[in-house]
Motif scaffolding. Structure first.
Motif, PDB file in Angstrom:
ATOM      1  N   ALA A  34       0.597  -1.297  -0.228  1.00 40.12           N
ATOM      2  CA  ALA A  34       0.080  -0.108   0.113  1.00 40.12           C
ATOM      3  C   ALA A  34       0.847   1.349   0.192  1.00 40.12           C
ATOM      4  N   ASN A  35       2.052   1.171   0.645  1.00 45.11           N
ATOM      5  CA  ASN A  35       2.791   2.327   0.747  1.00 45.11           C
ATOM      6  C   ASN A  35       4.078   2.224  -0.122  1.00 45.11           C
ATOM      7  N   PHE A  36       4.244   1.445  -0.872  1.00 44.90           N
ATOM      8  CA  PHE A  36       5.498   1.113  -1.714  1.00 44.90           C
ATOM      9  C   PHE A  36       5.177   1.267  -3.115  1.00 44.90           C
ATOM     10  N   TRP A  37       5.990   0.837  -4.015  1.00 43.63           N
ATOM     11  CA  TRP A  37       5.788   0.888  -5.257  1.00 43.63           C
ATOM     12  C   TRP A  37       5.323   1.977  -6.162  1.00 43.63           C
ATOM     13  N   LYS A  38       5.860   3.084  -5.490  1.00 47.69           N
ATOM     14  CA  LYS A  38       5.468   4.613  -6.001  1.00 47.69           C
ATOM     15  C   LYS A  38       6.391   5.383  -6.829  1.00 47.69           C
ATOM     16  N   THR A  39       7.671   5.440  -6.412  1.00 44.13           N
ATOM     17  CA  THR A  39       8.653   6.131  -6.761  1.00 44.13           C
ATOM     18  C   THR A  39       9.837   5.270  -7.480  1.00 44.13           C
ATOM     19  N   ASP A  40      10.646   6.122  -8.222  1.00 48.04           N
ATOM     20  CA  ASP A  40      11.844   5.361  -8.656  1.00 48.04           C
ATOM     21  C   ASP A  40      12.872   4.787  -7.645  1.00 48.04           C
ATOM     22  N   ALA A  41      12.725   5.481  -6.495  1.00 50.21           N
ATOM     23  CA  ALA A  41      13.680   5.044  -5.347  1.00 50.21           C
ATOM     24  C   ALA A  41      12.991   3.425  -4.793  1.00 50.21           C
ATOM     25  N   ASP A  42      11.848   3.430  -4.770  1.00 55.53           N
ATOM     26  CA  ASP A  42      10.814   2.113  -4.455  1.00 55.53           C
ATOM     27  C   ASP A  42      11.432   0.931  -5.357  1.00 55.53           C
ATOM     28  N   PHE A  43      11.396   1.189  -6.514  1.00 54.95           N
ATOM     29  CA  PHE A  43      11.563   0.075  -7.514  1.00 54.95           C
ATOM     30  C   PHE A  43      13.345  -0.249  -7.390  1.00 54.95           C
ATOM     31  N   SER A  44      13.954   0.793  -7.107  1.00 52.71           N
ATOM     32  CA  SER A  44      15.520   0.658  -7.166  1.00 52.71           C
ATOM     33  C   SER A  44      15.700  -0.162  -5.988  1.00 52.71           C
ATOM     34  N   GLN A 120       3.883  -5.282 -10.138  1.00 50.96           N
ATOM     35  CA  GLN A 120       3.764  -3.894  -9.569  1.00 50.96           C
ATOM     36  C   GLN A 120       4.001  -2.908 -10.705  1.00 50.96           C
ATOM     37  N   GLY A 121       5.259  -3.223 -11.554  1.00 53.58           N
ATOM     38  CA  GLY A 121       5.357  -2.005 -12.603  1.00 53.58           C
ATOM     39  C   GLY A 121       4.383  -2.084 -13.568  1.00 53.58           C
ATOM     40  N   LEU A 122       4.083  -3.331 -14.071  1.00 53.56           N
ATOM     41  CA  LEU A 122       2.947  -3.135 -15.013  1.00 53.56           C
ATOM     42  C   LEU A 122       1.678  -2.423 -14.741  1.00 53.56           C
ATOM     43  N   LYS A 123       1.369  -2.387 -13.265  1.00 50.42           N
ATOM     44  CA  LYS A 123       0.343  -1.660 -12.807  1.00 50.42           C
ATOM     45  C   LYS A 123       0.249  -0.098 -13.253  1.00 50.42           C
ATOM     46  N   LEU A 124       1.639   0.546 -13.201  1.00 52.55           N
ATOM     47  CA  LEU A 124       1.661   1.773 -13.385  1.00 52.55           C
ATOM     48  C   LEU A 124       1.310   2.191 -14.711  1.00 52.55           C
ATOM     49  N   ASP A 125       0.584   3.556 -14.879  1.00 56.31           N
ATOM     50  CA  ASP A 125       0.034   4.186 -16.030  1.00 56.31           C
ATOM     51  C   ASP A 125       1.327   4.590 -16.761  1.00 56.31           C
ATOM     52  N   ALA A 126       2.055   5.472 -16.201  1.00 57.04           N
ATOM     53  CA  ALA A 126       3.155   6.150 -16.779  1.00 57.04           C
ATOM     54  C   ALA A 126       4.633   5.836 -16.036  1.00 57.04           C
ATOM     55  N   PRO A 127       5.408   4.577 -16.145  1.00 53.14           N
ATOM     56  CA  PRO A 127       6.279   4.369 -15.459  1.00 53.14           C
ATOM     57  C   PRO A 127       7.417   5.283 -15.959  1.00 53.14           C
ATOM     58  N   THR A 128       8.551   5.834 -14.887  1.00 57.37           N
ATOM     59  CA  THR A 128       9.333   6.644 -15.543  1.00 57.37           C
ATOM     60  C   THR A 128      10.653   5.725 -16.185  1.00 57.37           C
ATOM     61  N   GLU A 129      11.637   6.245 -16.930  1.00 54.25           N
ATOM     62  CA  GLU A 129      12.566   5.356 -17.608  1.00 54.25           C
ATOM     63  C   GLU A 129      13.507   4.612 -16.713  1.00 54.25           C
ATOM     64  N   ILE A 130      13.515   5.123 -15.322  1.00 52.09           N
ATOM     65  CA  ILE A 130      14.528   4.370 -14.472  1.00 52.09           C
ATOM     66  C   ILE A 130      13.565   3.256 -13.895  1.00 52.09           C
TER      67      ILE A 130
END
Length: 552
Positions: A34-44, A120-130
């Motif tokens: 719920a509070n993760f998988w939001k930012t570049d840093a989370d995925f990194s 989790q990444g495929l759920k994002l509408d507009a993932p960043t390049e990172i």
């Protein structure tokens, strides 16, 4: 095989806290979906977990290499139990081989982490390049760990368990579906490699801080290996290989180092031959301990080598006397080498005798000095922990020379021996032998692959198994006894061979004296032992979801 995915992800990331650069992270509370998988840093942060098993002793540090005790190249220099000897004698039962059972679960844990990142990444509408890059890393590592399970456990009539979380919405944690055929697994691995290659950058786009991450080159190279293994059941797959290898060279900038010895030097570990390796740093005790595992037990009293593996006389005899690869790969009695800044000559008076040693990973031990008071080796290139003998040398898993060999093998299997000869000659020229081949055969390919890749994590045993289906010579090599050379005085590098207690034998057309048997001949039952057995306990836990390989 139910897995709590996020906890595994975070646990694996903490394994690598001692590493430097992008692998060096600190725990920050207890995240959840719920509070993760939001930012570049989370995925990194999450992606760090997919590399967690790479540098462990249980994987590419040592345990994956136990299987090579069944090959004609390697024997166990120290006495082992059934956990390893069953592998060496080609009679595993799935219950006693503790090391490979550990690897099995570790690889599936890595797959689970990758699955969650992709899901989790495929759920994002507009993932960043990172984030796209991190998803690409997960696709590659899912393919890589899947491949390591597939070719070692999968048969044409019985595939291996594998699920893609993105095929379910929402995903329900369960035992992965066992595929009907390993060819189904190979198809899925290729699909993941293709996605990874589309999302990942070329190695040249990385700065040094990101070295060690998966790259487009690694994804393409894994496709080559997968097609080669798939081709033992479907020969049409050979046709896919040459173009990918060409792309690795033309677009990916991969090639051969000028000198074979340079491949195994710290200074060149990110050079043009690099495709995929275990990122290692001695002082921080991170990465593969394999160089220390191969080093003479107790390192002549100077450094704590483990001395687990040694080469056979058969491997030594495989090389032409003028082949520059042999002195880089192997040592025999009296060979001079540098150890902690001092010249010495090779001998071995520890454990079982064979007369030879693996030399490929010795370069990190050339640096430093020997303490005049304690007699211990001191160097900033190696670990000071005897239980974790890492070095600064990255241990290669895939390098470009192997791609050339797969390309040559593909040409031979397609009946294009002249084109294969050109590829093999690239390796023989670097080895100081000049252009050797004009119309290469499988016998030539087997010889060059053995000389080029000896004592590397390229799986000589499985090479012999996959070749044995079509080429009887490979089966004979699996079954034959293995030999070494006995010396009169084991502690003297200049000792003559022991003619009285050893035999005279002709091996590979060459006559040797003082020959001793170090591993007896064995039988290879290809119908049963072509792949490994699943742990019987896993079969029970699966409650019918996992089918044991035939014969076990």
């Amino acid at each position: 095989m139910k897995l709590k995915i996020f906890s595994i992800c975070m646990l694996a990331s903490f394994i690598l806290c001692s590493c430097e650069g992008w692998l060096d992270v600190k725990p920050e509370g207890s995240p959840n979906d719920a509070n993760f998988w939001k930012t570049d840093a989370d995925f990194s942060k999450a992606v760090i977990g997919i590399y967690g098993n790479m540098g462990l002793e249980e994987t590419w540090g040592r345990d994956l290499f136990w299987e090579q005790g069944a090959s004609d190249d390697i024997f166990y220099k120290r006495t082992r139990s059934n956990a390893q000897m069953n592998l060496a004698n080609l009679v595993p039962n799935g219950s006693e081989e503790s090391s490979i059972k550990t690897i099995y679960y570790m690889l599936y844990s890595s797959m689970a982490i990758c699955n969650n990142i992709i899901y989790q990444g495929l759920k994002l509408d507009a993932p960043t390049e990172i984030i796209k890059n991190r998803i690409g890393e997960a696709y590659f590592m899912r393919a890589f760990t899947h491949f390591m399970i597939a070719y070692r456990y999968g048969r044409s009539d019985n595939g291996v368990p594998f699920d893609r979380y993105e095929d379910y919405d929402p995903y329900v944690t369960k035992i992965p579906e066992q595929r009907a055929s390993v060819m189904d697994n190979y198809r899925l691995i290729i699909e993941d490699c293709q996605k990874a290659s589309e999302l990942l950058p070329w190695f040249s786009a990385y700065g040094t801080a990101d070295y060690g991450r998966a790259t487009r080159q690694a994804a393409l190279a894994l496709m080559v290996k997968t097609y080669a293994y798939w081709a033992q059941y479907d020969p049409s797959q050979w046709e896919n290989i040459p173009a990918i290898v060409d792309r690795l060279e033309t677009e990916g900038g991969r090639g051969l180092e000028e000198n074979f010895a340079d491949v195994f030097k710290i200074a060149n570990e990110w050079g043009k031959e690099y495709i995929w390796s275990v990122n290692s740093t001695g002082p921080t005790q991170a990465g593969s301990v394999f160089p220390g595992i191969c080093l003479e037990n107790k390192g002549w009293g100077i450094y704590n080598g483990w001395g687990n593996f040694a080469p056979t006389l058969e491997l030594w005899a495989e090389y032409d006397e003028n082949d520059l690869r042999r002195p880089v790969t192997l040592m025999q009695y009296g060979d001079e080498f540098v150890f902690f800044g001092s010249k010495r000559k090779y001998y071995s008076d520890s454990d079982q005798e064979c007369g030879f040693a693996i030399a490929k990973y010795m370069e990190p031990f050339t640096y430093g000095t020997i303490d005049p008071v304690t007699g211990a080796g001191v160097s900033n290139r190696i670990s000071t922990n005897p239980d974790r003998p890492c070095t600064d040398l990255n241990v290669p898993i895939i390098r470009f020379a192997e791609m050339i060999l797969f390309k040559a093998e593909a040409y031979i299997e397609m009946g294009r021996g002249a084109e294969a000869a050109k590829e093999l000659n690239r390796l023989t020229c670097r080895a100081g032998l000049g252009d050797v081949y004009t119309d290469a055969t499988m016998k030539d390919l087997m010889h060059e692959r053995r000389c080029e890749l000896a004592a590397e994590f390229t799986d000589r045993v499985m090479d012999l198994k996959r070749w044995s289906v079509k080429y009887p010579d490979a089966k004979e090599r699996l079954e034959a006894a293995k030999h070494g050379i006995k010396h009169v005085d084991r502690s003297n590098p200049n000792s003559p061979v022991d003619i009285e207690n050893g035999k005279t034998m002709v091996i590979n057309g060459k006559t040797y004296e003082g020959v001793i048997e170090i591993h007896a001949a064995k039988q290879y039952n290809a119908d049963k032992y072509c792949v490994l057995p699943y742990d019987p306990e896993e079969i029970v836990r699966g409650m019918g979801a996992i089918k044991q390989n035939p014969g076990y």
